[in-house]
Scaffold this active site. Structure first.
Site, mmCIF file in Angstrom:
data_model
loop_
_atom_site.group_PDB
_atom_site.id
_atom_site.type_symbol
_atom_site.label_atom_id
_atom_site.label_comp_id
_atom_site.label_asym_id
_atom_site.label_seq_id
_atom_site.Cartn_x
_atom_site.Cartn_y
_atom_site.Cartn_z
ATOM 1 C CB ALA A 47 -5.488 3.128 -1.214
ATOM 2 N N GLY B 197 -1.617 -0.079 -1.311
ATOM 3 C CA GLY B 197 -0.902 1.123 -0.871
ATOM 4 C C GLY B 197 0.013 0.862 0.318
ATOM 5 C CD GLU C 97 1.086 1.212 -4.532
ATOM 6 O OE1 GLU C 97 0.044 1.420 -3.884
ATOM 7 O OE2 GLU C 97 1.225 1.524 -5.723
ATOM 8 C CD GLU D 22 -2.866 -2.217 -5.744
ATOM 9 O OE1 GLU D 22 -2.437 -3.370 -5.942
ATOM 10 O OE2 GLU D 22 -2.299 -1.400 -5.017
#
Ligand code: DAK
Length: 260
Positions: free
Chosen positions: A67, A112, A115, A135
């Site tokens: 992200a 992300g 993911e 993260e």
């Protein structure tokens, strides 16, 4: 439809979706997440008869490096929850997309990015791919389904280790753990994904959509995957595709499925 951060190209019934923020290693900012949601919920569903979608990152270094960390600064818990829920909805639209979605992981797939790859139905990794959920290095946990899907692919013990250490694993280790379906040299990864989609496209399209639904049902909280299989098996036996598939077998010819 116009996209700022996605390149969309259709060739021989396959949609090639490229996340196109190469300078930021294709990091998922909110604009990109909105565009992914729009593509899988609206645009792609209007394209009849497609064989499937291949998702990849621009350039040769990254699939998606996470992200967009620069957008996290100053987030309140309320905004964090909203962003996370939105991301869950987008990735769940990918996971439930009725045609196969293959991630071609051509470099870093972190946070992300890992993911996103896990929300796709299949993963082909180039030899330079690196996977991880870093993260915890930022003092947060994955927010787009990573804590749940990583366990589903590689099991609790190894998932716990990767989530707590933030370590990266290479493509061969990802293959060994069951996180990816294939590892190829970088130049061959796209070809392998196309080959998989072509093979799947020769099968009954309704059956493929039902495989996706029933496999997903296994992992959906509160849903009985076995009961779902019984129901969908009944539905597929009522299709023209099933009549054609069975007739083709008996007549020793290749089935011509029409998705009916
Ligand atoms: N976000 C924004 N920019 C990024 C980025 C990222 N995740 N990753 C790389 N970039 C940018 C760099 O800032 C740099 O930009 P400039 O400085 O040139 O402007 C450019 O991409 C090239 O990166 P590097 O110079 O760092 O390249 P290197 O080859 O040296 O290193 C690397 C590559 C992938 C090892 C390194 O870039 C790196 O460690 N990147 C960060 C990896 C990471 O920690 N990713 C984030 C994981 S956390 C949530 C929802 C989801 C999530 C969390 C919360 N909520 C709903 C709240 C998920 C979070 C994550 O994904």
């Amino acid at each position: 439809m116009h996209y700022e951060n996605l390149l969309i190209r259709e060739e021989n019934g396959i949609i090639f979706l490229t996340l196109n923020r190469e300078k930021a290693l294709n990091a998922l900012n909110m604009q990109t997440m909105r565009e992914l949601g729009r593509f899988f919920r609206e645009d792609a569903t209007l394209r009849n008869g497609i064989k499937g979608v291949i998702v990849t990152g621009a350039g040769h270094k990254a699939f998606v490096a996470g992200a967009d960390i620069k957008e996290f600064l100053g987030l309140s818990p309320e905004q964090g929850r909203e962003m996370s829920q939105f991301g869950h909805d987008v990735f769940s639209a990918i996971e439930s997309f009725p045609r196969p979605v293959v991630a071609v992981v051509n470099g870093f797939a972190l946070g992300g990015g890992c993911e996103l790859a896990m929300a796709c139905h299949l993963r082909v990794a180039a030899e330079n791919a690196r996977f991880g959920q870093p993260e915890v290095n930022l003092g947060i946990i994955p927010g787009y389904g990573g804590t749940q899907r990583l366990i589903q692919y590689i099991g609790r013990g190894k998932a716990m280790e990767l989530l707590m250490t933030g370590d990266m694993i290479d493509a061969q280790e990802a293959l060994r753990l069951g996180l990816v379906n294939y590892v190829t040299p970088q130049a061959e990864a796209m070809g392998k994904a196309v080959e998989l989609l072509e093979k799947i496209a020769s099968k009954g399209p309704i059956a493929i959509a039902k495989v996706i639904e029933t496999v997903n049902a296994y992992f959906r909280h509160g849903e009985d995957g076995f009961a779902r299989e019984v129901a969908e098996f009944g539905n597929t036996t009522g299709t023209e595709d099933f009549k054609e598939g069975a007739a083709a077998f008996v007549e020793k010819r290749k089935a011509e499925f029409r998705g009916e």
